[in-house]
Design a protein around this motif. Sequence first.
Motif, short mmCIF file in Angstrom:
data_model
loop_
_atom_site.label_atom_id
_atom_site.label_comp_id
_atom_site.label_asym_id
_atom_site.label_seq_id
_atom_site.Cartn_x
_atom_site.Cartn_y
_atom_site.Cartn_z
N PHE A 227 -11.71 -0.53 -9.42
CA PHE A 227 -10.92 -1.14 -10.49
C PHE A 227 -10.15 -2.33 -9.95
CE2 PHE A 227 -7.01 -1.76 -12.89
CZ PHE A 227 -7.46 -1.74 -14.21
N LEU A 228 -10.12 -3.41 -10.71
CA LEU A 228 -9.29 -4.56 -10.40
C LEU A 228 -8.78 -5.15 -11.69
CD1 LEU A 228 -8.03 -6.74 -8.60
CD2 LEU A 228 -10.20 -7.99 -8.73
N GLY A 229 -7.48 -5.10 -11.89
CA GLY A 229 -6.85 -5.74 -13.03
C GLY A 229 -5.80 -6.71 -12.54
N LEU B 291 -3.35 -4.75 -10.03
CA LEU B 291 -3.44 -3.30 -9.92
C LEU B 291 -4.89 -3.01 -9.57
CD1 LEU B 291 -2.11 -0.47 -10.31
CD2 LEU B 291 -3.07 -0.51 -12.64
N SER B 292 -5.12 -2.38 -8.42
CA SER B 292 -6.50 -2.26 -7.97
C SER B 292 -6.70 -1.05 -7.07
CB SER B 292 -6.93 -3.52 -7.21
OG SER B 292 -6.20 -3.64 -6.00
N THR B 293 -7.97 -0.64 -6.94
CA THR B 293 -8.35 0.30 -5.90
C THR B 293 -8.49 -0.50 -4.61
OG1 THR B 293 -10.67 -0.05 -6.51
CG2 THR B 293 -9.57 1.89 -7.44
N ASP B 294 -8.27 0.16 -3.50
CA ASP B 294 -8.48 -0.46 -2.20
C ASP B 294 -9.94 -0.22 -1.84
OD1 ASP B 294 -8.38 -1.50 0.31
OD2 ASP B 294 -7.11 0.07 1.17
N LEU C 82 -4.78 3.90 -6.43
CA LEU C 82 -4.52 2.60 -7.02
C LEU C 82 -3.24 2.01 -6.42
CD1 LEU C 82 -5.38 3.38 -10.74
CD2 LEU C 82 -6.49 1.62 -9.36
N THR C 83 -3.25 0.70 -6.25
CA THR C 83 -2.13 -0.01 -5.63
C THR C 83 -1.74 -1.19 -6.49
OG1 THR C 83 -2.89 0.60 -3.41
CG2 THR C 83 -1.33 -1.23 -3.58
N TYR C 84 -0.44 -1.31 -6.76
CA TYR C 84 0.09 -2.47 -7.47
C TYR C 84 0.74 -3.42 -6.46
CZ TYR C 84 3.20 -5.40 -10.24
OH TYR C 84 3.85 -6.48 -10.78
#
Length: 246
Positions: A82-84, A53-56, A41-43
């Motif tokens: 995931f994408l928030g 905040l999401s997966t690449d 996950l990357t912010y």
Amino acid sequence: MSKFLKTAIATAALALLPMSAQAAQTASIVSFTANQAGPNLTYVDNGAAGWSLSTDGTKKVLVTLEDFDGNFVSGVQADFSFLGTGTSFAENTNGDLWSQHFAGGTVSFISTAAFSLGSTNYAAGSNILSLSFSGGELSARVNGTSGNALASIPGDGFSNVTSDFLSFPPIQLTDFSISLANVIPGFCIGECGIQGQSSVRFQNFTGRGSGDFTAAVPEPGTWTMLLLGFGMVGFAARRRQVAAAA
């Protein structure tokens, strides 16, 4: 059937509604851990556009499933996406704990290998769980060079919920949380001079996430009584319609 008996049946059925909420099991039905090296996950702070905040793309995870019928399986291989997103700034909520609120997002788990749960076989590509959400928050303790964070999303913000192995209702999702570890470079707000600052956000970081969905479902006995009560009400209504027609 007397009017009194009909009323009594209807009252009993309706009375079971709050009971079903109280007499419910709560358990983790979908939990996951990372199945690859490095962060998943990357912010990113995108400035005026907000933050994410999401997966690449998608990330490999191992999923554990439980279906409330006593069936349980672990080690299911899946792709996690995931994408928030949000636009809020960081708020000091308690001591050194800071939070930013999600506006919304999506999450999905798609199996990448066949698996069995109970007597049912599922093919690769099965939708383990997918949904949209609104609300929730990303929280972390700052100032620090390393640490953990928690993304928490309440079930009342879920929508478009689909799954190949769960039914909605009677299962009601109550919460989704992601615990972030191995955060690099750690948590910082602004230039880490957090005292008295406003209109600032977490600085960019990556982390390794794991988490779970919890859900509530009525106890089997309560669910049966609820269905029986409504069935009796429906039967009484049909009898009255037939009598009126005659």
